[in-house]
Design a protein around this motif. Structure first.
Motif, PDB file in Angstrom:
ATOM      1  N   ALA A  45       0.268  -2.986   5.912  1.00  0.00           N
ATOM      2  CA  ALA A  45      -0.464  -1.821   6.020  1.00  0.00           C
ATOM      3  C   ALA A  45      -2.052  -2.407   6.097  1.00  0.00           C
ATOM      4  CB  ALA A  45      -0.556  -1.348   4.338  1.00  0.00           C
TER       5      ALA A  45
ATOM      6  N   THR B  33       4.947  -5.513   2.981  1.00  0.00           N
ATOM      7  CA  THR B  33       4.476  -3.997   3.009  1.00  0.00           C
ATOM      8  C   THR B  33       2.808  -4.081   2.925  1.00  0.00           C
ATOM      9  OG1 THR B  33       4.653  -3.409   0.789  1.00  0.00           O
ATOM     10  CG2 THR B  33       6.472  -3.091   2.610  1.00  0.00           C
TER      11      THR B  33
ATOM     12  N   TRP C 241      -4.888  -1.114   8.497  1.00  0.00           N
ATOM     13  CA  TRP C 241      -6.196  -0.750   8.219  1.00  0.00           C
ATOM     14  C   TRP C 241      -7.199  -1.583   9.014  1.00  0.00           C
ATOM     15  CZ3 TRP C 241      -9.024  -4.122   4.666  1.00  0.00           C
ATOM     16  CH2 TRP C 241     -10.461  -3.333   4.300  1.00  0.00           C
TER      17      TRP C 241
ATOM     18  N   TYR D 122      -3.561   4.806   3.816  1.00  0.00           N
ATOM     19  CA  TYR D 122      -2.543   5.502   3.042  1.00  0.00           C
ATOM     20  C   TYR D 122      -1.257   4.564   2.655  1.00  0.00           C
ATOM     21  CZ  TYR D 122       1.013   9.122   1.906  1.00  0.00           C
ATOM     22  OH  TYR D 122       2.246   9.923   1.579  1.00  0.00           O
ATOM     23  N   CYS D 123      -0.843   3.804   3.599  1.00  0.00           N
ATOM     24  CA  CYS D 123       0.125   2.780   3.335  1.00  0.00           C
ATOM     25  C   CYS D 123      -0.394   1.662   2.481  1.00  0.00           C
ATOM     26  CB  CYS D 123       0.537   1.994   4.793  1.00  0.00           C
ATOM     27  SG  CYS D 123       1.217   3.319   5.920  1.00  0.00           S
ATOM     28  N   LEU D 124      -1.545   1.413   2.248  1.00  0.00           N
ATOM     29  CA  LEU D 124      -2.004   0.260   1.356  1.00  0.00           C
ATOM     30  C   LEU D 124      -1.662   0.928   0.008  1.00  0.00           C
ATOM     31  CD1 LEU D 124      -5.466  -1.298   2.192  1.00  0.00           C
ATOM     32  CD2 LEU D 124      -3.236  -2.424   1.758  1.00  0.00           C
TER      33      LEU D 124
ATOM     34  N   GLY E 111      -3.679   3.162   7.625  1.00  0.00           N
ATOM     35  CA  GLY E 111      -3.544   1.981   6.995  1.00  0.00           C
ATOM     36  C   GLY E 111      -3.828   2.051   5.489  1.00  0.00           C
TER      37      GLY E 111
ATOM     38  N   ALA F 223       2.134   0.140  -0.802  1.00  0.00           N
ATOM     39  CA  ALA F 223       2.614  -1.251  -0.737  1.00  0.00           C
ATOM     40  C   ALA F 223       3.201  -1.578  -2.141  1.00  0.00           C
ATOM     41  CB  ALA F 223       1.632  -2.130  -0.263  1.00  0.00           C
TER      42      ALA F 223
END
Length: 439
Positions: free
Chosen positions: A315, A311, A319, A301-303, A299, A306
């Motif tokens: 994310a 997105t 998280w 990493y994806c934040l 989560g 975004a």
């Protein structure tokens, strides 16, 4: 089997829930006013390092929390739960007033000191809540700690939701941002009134007849506690640091107020923490912490990647599910494994969590500041940026800060896996010994 819950115990749970609600509200208020503090105070003092300075200021809240929790937990049996909770109310009221006062004078070193003092006092109040409420709830229902502590700490995200939505409303109505701090002081006053009218139990350590000296000696007898204490530095950084960071770093990047992400995640946490007991029984508390670390790393990493509200919410969902159970399950794990450690062990755990953020937030601020200046091509170039160009630079800084933090839960995976396998082996050995003994 759970302890019978009497009307007196229900009142104690009410006080506990309100106290945790108050500190969650404090988390939201700090997140909401972070941008205001930076724009109204720190940008005027040192534009190049304003994010670092803000990180240090918010971080001092966690330092106050950590030290109060450390000493408060060691002394809660002597001072009493009632007095500790009254001190927390005073800390929140006085701290809020000091920050309001700081916002009304010309920015400078004196103003910075007022802000730091105000944030420190709210941190002291936060630590006092954790020092008293965790052992209080554990003592009331000692047979159901994972569930009770998770339900107690469900009121932390509830406070964040209320504080976040009120903060957005205050901003939308163009009311003074200082009103957020008035909102924070109100539950502190209500809690003081409730605490004054409530009788509280002794802690589990006292009721078990374990002496004060024995409690302190347990620290040196339990290597597994030391390992979990180290883990708490990392789980706290994974859970709490991003929560204080999302509004400041993501608002311009994803095209929406970052506090909305925190409110959304907090709503998830409020619901999910009520089911912690069932999940812990299926996976074990340590198994639940392992799964939480994996999801939190993905989560975070994806934040950082975004760029749109959709997105960002996706994310944040990953998280949020990941960090949902971390803090209360760490507390429950230690309380269940080390009863003789009493409130001291819970306090040491919370101290680790608070000090972790004290170190992490300034570091995140420095990473963000360095990245924004580098991406802009220097301080002078950064000062001239606006609009889409500024957003692009801030997006780059946001990616670096969030993805650097994603490494933290990855470190936890092998540690929790080791403890999980160790526990399974110990259980298997006990079962085999019992079978052999019955033959």
């Amino acid at each position: 089997m759970s302890t019978m819950i009497t009307p007196q115990n229900k009142r104690i749970f009410l006080v506990g829930n309100l106290s945790i609600f108050m500190i969650g509200l404090g988390m939201a208020v700090r997140t909401v006013i972070a941008t205001n503090l930076q724009e109204d105070i720190y940008n005027h003092i040192d534009l190049a390092n304003s994010t670092t300075m803000l990180g240090e200021a918010i971080g001092i809240t966690f330092a106050g929390f950590a030290f109060t929790l450390l000493f408060g937990s060691a002394l809660v049996d002597l001072v009493g739960i009632k007095r500790i909770l009254m001190l927390s109310s005073i800390g929140y009221v006085l701290g809020s007033l000091l920050i309001i006062a700081a916002s009304m004078v010309t920015p400078g070193e004196g103003v910075e000191s007022l802000v730091l003092a105000g944030l420190l006092l709210t941190g002291l109040g936060w630590g006092a809540v954790e020092a008293a409420s965790n052992p209080m709830v554990a003592a009331v229902d000692p047979d159901n700690k994972t569930q009770r502590l998770n339900v107690l700490h469900a009121w932390w995200p509830a406070g964040i939701v209320v504080g976040g939505l009120l903060g957005l409303s205050i901003s939308a109505l163009e009311l003074p941002w200082q009103l957020n701090l008035v909102v924070l002081a109100l539950p502190a006053v209500v809690m003081a009134w409730l605490v004054a009218k409530t009788d509280f139990p002794v802690t589990e350590r006292v009721s078990s007849g374990i002496s004060y000296g024995e409690m302190f000696k347990e620290v040196f007898k339990q290597p597994m506690f030391i390992l979990l204490w180290v883990c708490m530095w990392l789980t706290a950084a994974t859970e709490l640091a991003p929560g204080q960071w999302v509004d400041l770093t993501l608002s311009r990047v994803v095209g929406m107020k970052g506090i909305l992400i925190l409110v959304y995640v907090s709503m998830l946490m409020f619901v999910m923490r009520h089911f912690a007991g069932r999940l812990a029984k299926k996976l074990s508390p340590i198994g639940l912490l392992w799964l939480s670390s994996l999801l939190a790393a993905i989560g975070l990493y994806c934040l950082g990647m975004a760029r749109t509200p959709v997105t960002a919410f996706l994310a944040a969902t990953v998280w949020g599910i990941g960090v949902c159970y971390m803090w209360p399950t760490m507390l429950a794990t230690v309380s269940e494994r080390f009863v003789r450690g009493g409130a001291l062990f819970l306090g040491l755990l919370g101290f680790a969590g608070g000090m972790s953020i004290q170190f992490v937030l300034p570091k995140l601020g420095a990473i963000f500041d360095n990245a924004k200046i580098e991406a802009a091509g220097g301080l002078e170039a950064f000062e001239k940026l606006s609009g889409d160009e500024l957003d692009a630079v801030l997006a780059t800084a946001s990616v670096e800060s969030f993805q650097s933090l994603a490494v933290v839960p990855l470190i936890l995976l092998p540690i929790f896996a080791f403890i999980w396998l160790w526990d399974r082996r110990q259980t298997a050995n006990k079962t085999e010994a019992a079978v052999t003994g019955n033959q």
